[in-house]
Design a protein around this motif. Structure first.
Motif: not given
Length: 275
Positions: A224-225, A246-248, A258-262
Motif C-alpha cells: 500500500v505504501l 490488503v486488497m480492501k 484501483v481496479c481488481f482483475v483475475p
C-alpha cells in the motif's frame, strides 16, 4: 407454576410468543396478568427457560446494551452509540468471531437459562419483573464484556479510518510519478509501470518515509505504501483474492483509481519487460 407479569398486556405478549405445541404439552394458561404453567418433566422447564431467555433478549437487550454504553463507558454521542451497538449485534450474530477474546465469551442466552432453570423448578410462583431486575446479574455482567470488546473494535476502526484518510490526502497532495501501475499478487508483490518495466527500488523514487512522518504516520513498508509513494493515476491489481484485507485497504485508499482483475488475465511472464 405461575409467572406473574406487571400487566395483562405483557403477559399476553409473552403468551403469544409461546409455540402452540408447548402450550399444549405444558398446559399453559393465561389468567389476567399471570401465566399458569404445568410442566410434566425437566425438559419442559428447560424449554420454558429457553423461551424466557429469548423473550428477554428480544425485549430488553438492545436497551440494556445502550445503557451500558452510555452509563458505564460514557459514550453519549448517538452516532457512536449506534456504531458500538451494531458491533455488539454483529458479535451476537457470530459475524465477528475473528475479534480477540470472542472465542471465550459465553453465549448470553445460556447464561440466562442457567439462572432461570433453578428458579422455575424451585418456586411455585415467580415474578417476571423480579427475574429481570434481580436474577440476571451474570447476564448483565456478560453484556458488559460484549460491550467492552465492541468498544475496543470501534476504537480500532476509528484509528484505521483516520489512517486511511491521511493516506488519501497524501495521494491527492503529491504529483503522480506515473500514469499506471500494474500489481501482480505474488510472493512478494511485483509492480510494473505502463511500459511493463519492473519497478525495483520503489523507496528510491521518492524520499517517502520522511513524508509519512510529516503526516504523522509511522508505518512499516508495505504494498500500500509503495503504491502511495508512486501515486499513480491508475492501479490495476491482478489477484484472485479481492476480498483479502490488503486488497480492501488498497480499495479504500485509492478508491476509483484501483481496479481488481483475475490473475489469469495478466500478461504472461514472457511478455513482461524487466529493467
Amino acid at each position: 407454576m405461575e409467572i406473574d407479569f406487571d400487566t395483562r398486556q405483557e403477559a399476553a405478549e409473552f403468551y403469544r410468543r409461546l409455540p402452540s405445541s408447548l402450550r399444549q404439552v405444558t398446559g399453559v394458561m393465561l389468567i389476567n396478568s399471570r401465566l399458569a404453567v404445568f410442566p410434566e418433566k425437566t425438559t419442559d422447564y428447560k424449554e420454558f427457560a429457553q423461551l424466557i431467555a429469548r423473550y428477554i433478549c428480544e425485549r430488553y437487550e438492545k436497551k440494556w446494551v445502550m445503557a451500558i454504553i452510555e452509563n458505564y463507558y460514557y459514550f453519549t454521542d448517538p452516532e457512536e452509540q449506534v456504531a458500538i451497538l451494531n458491533i455488539v449485534s454483529a458479535i451476537f450474530a457470530g459475524e465477528k468471531n475473528d475479534l480477540p477474546q470472542t472465542e471465550v465469551l459465553e453465549d448470553r442466552r445460556t447464561i440466562i437459562m442457567d439462572s432461570l432453570e433453578g428458579i422455575l423448578q424451585e418456586h411455585h410462583s415467580v415474578s417476571f419483573t423480579s427475574i429481570v431486575r434481580f436474577r440476571l446479574t451474570a447476564y448483565r455482567k456478560a453484556l458488559r464484556r460484549y460491550v467492552e470488546i465492541a468498544i475496543d473494535e470501534y476504537k480500532l476502526e476509528q484509528e484505521y479510518q483516520v489512517f486511511i484518510d491521511k493516506l488519501r490526502r497524501i495521494i491527492r497532495a503529491y504529483k503522480p510519478l506515473c500514469e499506471k501501475i500494474e500489481v501482480y499478487d505474488e510472493q512478494p508483490f511485483k509492480l510494473y509501470d505502463e511500459r511493463h518495466h519492473l519497478i525495483r527500488n520503489i523507496q528510491s523514487v521518492r524520499s517517502f518515509y520522511p513524508i509519512l512522518k510529516q503526516w504523522g504516520i509511522e508505518a512499516e513498508p508495505s504494498i500500500v505504501l509503495s503504491l502511495i509513494a508512486l501515486a499513480p493515476k491508475q492501479v490495476i491489481v491482478y489477484t484472485d483474492r479481492p476480498d483479502h484485507g490488503v486488497m480492501k485497504t488498497l480499495h479504500r485508499v485509492f478508491e476509483d483509481r484501483v481496479c481488481f482483475v483475475p490473475s489469469s488475465l495478466h500478461l504472461t511472464s514472457g511478455n513482461r519487460v524487466s529493467q
